[in-house]
Design a protein around this motif. Structure first.
Motif, mmCIF file in Angstrom:
data_model
loop_
_atom_site.group_PDB
_atom_site.id
_atom_site.type_symbol
_atom_site.label_atom_id
_atom_site.label_comp_id
_atom_site.label_asym_id
_atom_site.label_seq_id
_atom_site.Cartn_x
_atom_site.Cartn_y
_atom_site.Cartn_z
ATOM 1 N N THR A 244 31.684 -34.162 28.619
ATOM 2 C CA THR A 244 30.923 -34.680 27.472
ATOM 3 C C THR A 244 30.994 -33.739 26.277
ATOM 4 O O THR A 244 30.754 -34.158 25.152
ATOM 5 N N LEU A 245 31.322 -32.467 26.523
ATOM 6 C CA LEU A 245 31.394 -31.470 25.455
ATOM 7 C C LEU A 245 32.783 -31.338 24.837
ATOM 8 O O LEU A 245 32.916 -31.071 23.647
ATOM 9 N N CYS A 246 33.812 -31.502 25.638
ATOM 10 C CA CYS A 246 35.188 -31.237 25.204
ATOM 11 C C CYS A 246 35.629 -32.237 24.130
ATOM 12 O O CYS A 246 35.622 -33.451 24.355
ATOM 13 N N PRO A 247 36.030 -31.748 22.957
ATOM 14 C CA PRO A 247 36.455 -32.659 21.898
ATOM 15 C C PRO A 247 37.700 -33.477 22.257
ATOM 16 O O PRO A 247 37.851 -34.606 21.785
ATOM 17 N N TYR A 248 38.574 -32.948 23.093
ATOM 18 C CA TYR A 248 39.733 -33.739 23.525
ATOM 19 C C TYR A 248 39.251 -34.924 24.361
ATOM 20 O O TYR A 248 39.701 -36.059 24.169
ATOM 21 N N SER A 249 38.345 -34.682 25.308
ATOM 22 C CA SER A 249 37.805 -35.769 26.123
ATOM 23 C C SER A 249 37.119 -36.796 25.245
ATOM 24 O O SER A 249 37.311 -38.011 25.413
ATOM 25 N N ALA B 110 39.250 -41.138 18.436
ATOM 26 C CA ALA B 110 39.098 -40.293 17.248
ATOM 27 C C ALA B 110 39.591 -41.039 16.022
ATOM 28 O O ALA B 110 40.585 -41.767 16.087
ATOM 29 N N PRO B 111 38.905 -40.871 14.893
ATOM 30 C CA PRO B 111 39.384 -41.533 13.680
ATOM 31 C C PRO B 111 40.745 -40.950 13.270
ATOM 32 O O PRO B 111 40.955 -39.753 13.329
#
Length: 143
Positions: free
Chosen positions: A120-125, A132-133
């Motif tokens: 839930t924290l990882c920006p890739y996930s 992602a926009p």
């Protein structure tokens, strides 16, 4: 995601596609690109390897934050990322990702909690899960 508060932006210029080069604006990354070994010469890295490296590293960092938040002793951990390039039935290309987490000093139940929180924290996930926009613009040229 218009309420995104920018923390950092990395910019990399790629020239020549899969048979070209990629260089970061900071100069800290400069790689020769190549088609995957199975489909080309393998004389360089391919975009999927770069994505796998970034995702694995980011997820490992997210695990450290998650362990701290969950008050779990994680110990040394390794995240291996595999990124598969594939073709969908409609002819579009797509990626699939597999992460393998190894943290031998962490109890399995605690590790599952840490991994779930890290996801839930990882920006890739989050980018893959939430979409992602993406904006694409054409470089302006003098007439």
């Amino acid at each position: 995601m218009t309420d995104l508060k920018p923390l950092y932006t990395a910019t990399v210029e790629a020239t020549g596609g899969r048979a070209g080069t990629a260089r970061s604006r900071t100069g800290s990354l400069e790689v020769t690109l190549a088609r995957p070994a199975e489909r080309g010469t393998g004389a360089g890295t391919d975009p999927e390897e770069l994505f796998a490296a970034g995702y694995a590293a980011c997820f490992a960092s997210a695990m450290t934050v998650a362990a701290r938040r969950e008050k779990v002793r994680l110990g040394p951990c390794t995240v291996s990322g595999s990124v598969t390039l594939g073709e969908q039935p409609d002819g579009r290309y797509a990626l699939a990702v597999h992460l393998e987490v190894d943290a031998p000093e962490c109890a399995p139940a605690e590790l599952r909690t840490v991994v779930a929180t890290a996801d839930t924290l990882c920006p890739y996930s989050n980018a893959l899960r939430d979409g992602a926009p993406v904006t694409i613009e054409l470089a302006e040229r003098a007439a």
